[in-house]
Scaffold this motif. Structure first.
Motif, mmCIF file in Angstrom:
data_model
loop_
_atom_site.group_PDB
_atom_site.id
_atom_site.type_symbol
_atom_site.label_atom_id
_atom_site.label_comp_id
_atom_site.label_asym_id
_atom_site.label_seq_id
_atom_site.Cartn_x
_atom_site.Cartn_y
_atom_site.Cartn_z
ATOM 1 N N SER A 242 0.822 -1.214 0.000
ATOM 2 C CA SER A 242 0.000 0.000 0.000
ATOM 3 C C SER A 242 0.854 1.260 0.000
ATOM 4 C CB SER A 242 -0.933 -0.005 1.212
ATOM 5 O OG SER A 242 -0.173 0.024 2.402
ATOM 6 N N ALA A 243 2.108 1.184 0.389
ATOM 7 C CA ALA A 243 2.985 2.355 0.435
ATOM 8 C C ALA A 243 3.848 2.481 -0.809
ATOM 9 C CB ALA A 243 3.869 2.281 1.672
ATOM 10 N N ILE A 244 3.617 1.671 -1.817
ATOM 11 C CA ILE A 244 4.486 1.699 -2.996
ATOM 12 C C ILE A 244 4.372 3.004 -3.773
ATOM 13 C CG2 ILE A 244 3.019 0.676 -4.781
ATOM 14 C CD1 ILE A 244 5.503 -1.209 -5.257
ATOM 15 N N GLY A 245 3.282 3.709 -3.632
ATOM 16 C CA GLY A 245 3.108 4.982 -4.330
ATOM 17 C C GLY A 245 3.886 6.124 -3.697
ATOM 18 N N HIS A 246 4.299 5.987 -2.444
ATOM 19 C CA HIS A 246 5.053 7.033 -1.757
ATOM 20 C C HIS A 246 6.190 6.407 -0.936
ATOM 21 C CE1 HIS A 246 1.756 5.745 0.841
ATOM 22 N NE2 HIS A 246 2.498 6.081 1.877
ATOM 23 N N PRO A 247 7.226 5.894 -1.618
ATOM 24 C CA PRO A 247 8.276 5.153 -0.915
ATOM 25 C C PRO A 247 9.178 5.996 -0.013
ATOM 26 C CG PRO A 247 8.853 5.401 -3.204
ATOM 27 C CD PRO A 247 7.463 5.927 -3.054
ATOM 28 N N PHE A 248 9.232 7.323 -0.230
ATOM 29 C CA PHE A 248 10.154 8.160 0.536
ATOM 30 C C PHE A 248 9.459 9.018 1.592
ATOM 31 C CE2 PHE A 248 12.281 7.426 -3.542
ATOM 32 C CZ PHE A 248 13.406 6.769 -3.062
ATOM 33 N N SER A 249 8.158 8.876 1.738
ATOM 34 C CA SER A 249 7.458 9.626 2.774
ATOM 35 C C SER A 249 7.076 8.685 3.904
ATOM 36 C CB SER A 249 6.220 10.317 2.197
ATOM 37 O OG SER A 249 5.341 9.359 1.664
ATOM 38 N N ALA A 250 6.989 9.244 5.095
ATOM 39 C CA ALA A 250 6.692 8.440 6.282
ATOM 40 C C ALA A 250 5.299 7.823 6.178
ATOM 41 C CB ALA A 250 6.793 9.300 7.529
ATOM 42 N N ASP A 251 5.206 6.599 6.636
ATOM 43 C CA ASP A 251 3.937 5.879 6.638
ATOM 44 C C ASP A 251 3.808 5.177 7.981
ATOM 45 O OD1 ASP A 251 1.704 4.278 6.155
ATOM 46 O OD2 ASP A 251 2.284 3.912 4.075
ATOM 47 N N SER A 252 2.640 5.214 8.554
ATOM 48 C CA SER A 252 2.443 4.599 9.875
ATOM 49 C C SER A 252 2.615 3.085 9.836
ATOM 50 C CB SER A 252 1.064 4.967 10.425
ATOM 51 O OG SER A 252 0.054 4.463 9.559
ATOM 52 N N LEU A 253 2.541 2.484 8.650
ATOM 53 C CA LEU A 253 2.751 1.036 8.533
ATOM 54 C C LEU A 253 4.172 0.629 8.925
ATOM 55 C CD1 LEU A 253 1.077 0.266 5.096
ATOM 56 C CD2 LEU A 253 0.277 -0.458 7.335
ATOM 57 N N PHE A 254 5.127 1.525 8.741
ATOM 58 C CA PHE A 254 6.530 1.186 8.927
ATOM 59 C C PHE A 254 7.135 1.788 10.193
ATOM 60 C CE2 PHE A 254 5.675 1.336 4.328
ATOM 61 C CZ PHE A 254 5.772 -0.017 4.083
ATOM 62 N N ASP A 255 6.300 2.251 11.106
ATOM 63 C CA ASP A 255 6.814 2.820 12.353
ATOM 64 C C ASP A 255 7.620 1.800 13.150
ATOM 65 O OD1 ASP A 255 5.821 5.304 11.856
ATOM 66 O OD2 ASP A 255 3.992 5.032 13.036
ATOM 67 N N THR A 256 7.196 0.549 13.145
ATOM 68 C CA THR A 256 7.889 -0.488 13.916
ATOM 69 C C THR A 256 8.757 -1.383 13.031
ATOM 70 O OG1 THR A 256 5.992 -1.978 13.707
ATOM 71 C CG2 THR A 256 6.070 -0.547 15.656
ATOM 72 N N SER A 257 8.872 -1.065 11.765
ATOM 73 C CA SER A 257 9.663 -1.875 10.841
ATOM 74 C C SER A 257 11.122 -1.473 10.899
ATOM 75 C CB SER A 257 9.138 -1.680 9.416
ATOM 76 O OG SER A 257 9.907 -2.393 8.497
ATOM 77 N N TRP A 258 12.009 -2.424 10.624
ATOM 78 C CA TRP A 258 13.428 -2.109 10.536
ATOM 79 C C TRP A 258 13.614 -1.084 9.425
ATOM 80 C CZ3 TRP A 258 15.730 -7.671 9.948
ATOM 81 C CH2 TRP A 258 15.528 -8.383 11.114
ATOM 82 N N GLY A 259 14.253 0.000 9.713
ATOM 83 C CA GLY A 259 14.534 1.005 8.703
ATOM 84 C C GLY A 259 13.397 1.955 8.443
#
Length: 188
Positions: free
Chosen positions: A126-143
């Protein structure tokens, strides 16, 4: 138009020696050990029932061919045809290295998907359209918190695992090939 040598092909249409060296390294350290790692366990397991029904010589031939093709082993020296007990003994002797090799290869293949193709995972697509902006999906992801950072972190971990994993798989496959030559040494 770019010089063909930079693409790995010379003016006559032949592969450039540098590209052949890289291909040989990839074949020696990645493709052949991975192929051997995935095929050696099924062959070791199928050899037991094949030997029980009288097809031990065929099972031995399959295992010797796999060792010759993918483990950089030399052709077996001529010897006696392997018997029933020798084929079954070989299957049990290579069972533990075959399981380790199979599991390590499977983990590296899953790691390829989880690392290099991280952006195609269902939880990240779902975040493939905005790879360089912050997304709440990746708050706990490595990197995280961006898809690009998470992809870079996951890819780095997989790359490090592959740097150590493929030599391990190659070493185990050479060990299995030597066991195969020693135990199933016979004349075609």
């Amino acid at each position: 138009m770019a010089d063909p040598k930079h693409r790995g092909i010379d003016m006559a249409g032949f592969a450039h020696p540098r590209s052949l060296e890289v291909h040989g390294l990839l074949r020696r350290w990645v493709r052949d050990p991975a192929t051997f790692g995935l095929a050696s366990l099924p062959l070791a397991l199928i050899a037991v029932p094949m030997a029980l029904i009288g097809l031990g010589r065929t099972a031995a031939r399959w295992q010797v061919r796999l060792a010759d093709r993918h483990a950089f082993a030399h052709s077996p020296r001529p010897g006696k045809s392997p018997g029933f007990l020798r084929v079954i003994g070989h299957s049990f002797a290579v069972l533990i290295p075959a399981v380790v090799c199979f599991v390590a290869t499977a983990m590296l293949l899953v790691g390829f998907y989880m690392g290099y193709l991280y952006f195609l995972r269902p939880d990240a697509i779902s975040a493939i359209g905005h790879p360089f902006s912050a997304d709440s999906l990746f708050d706990t992801s490595w990197g995280g918190p961006t898809l690009a950072g998470a992809w870079l972190a996951h890819s780095s971990v997989v790359f490090a695992a592959q740097i150590g994993g493929f030599p391990l798989i190659r070493g185990i496959s050479v060990l299995q090939a030597r066991l195969t030559q020693r135990m199933l040494n016979w004349r075609w």
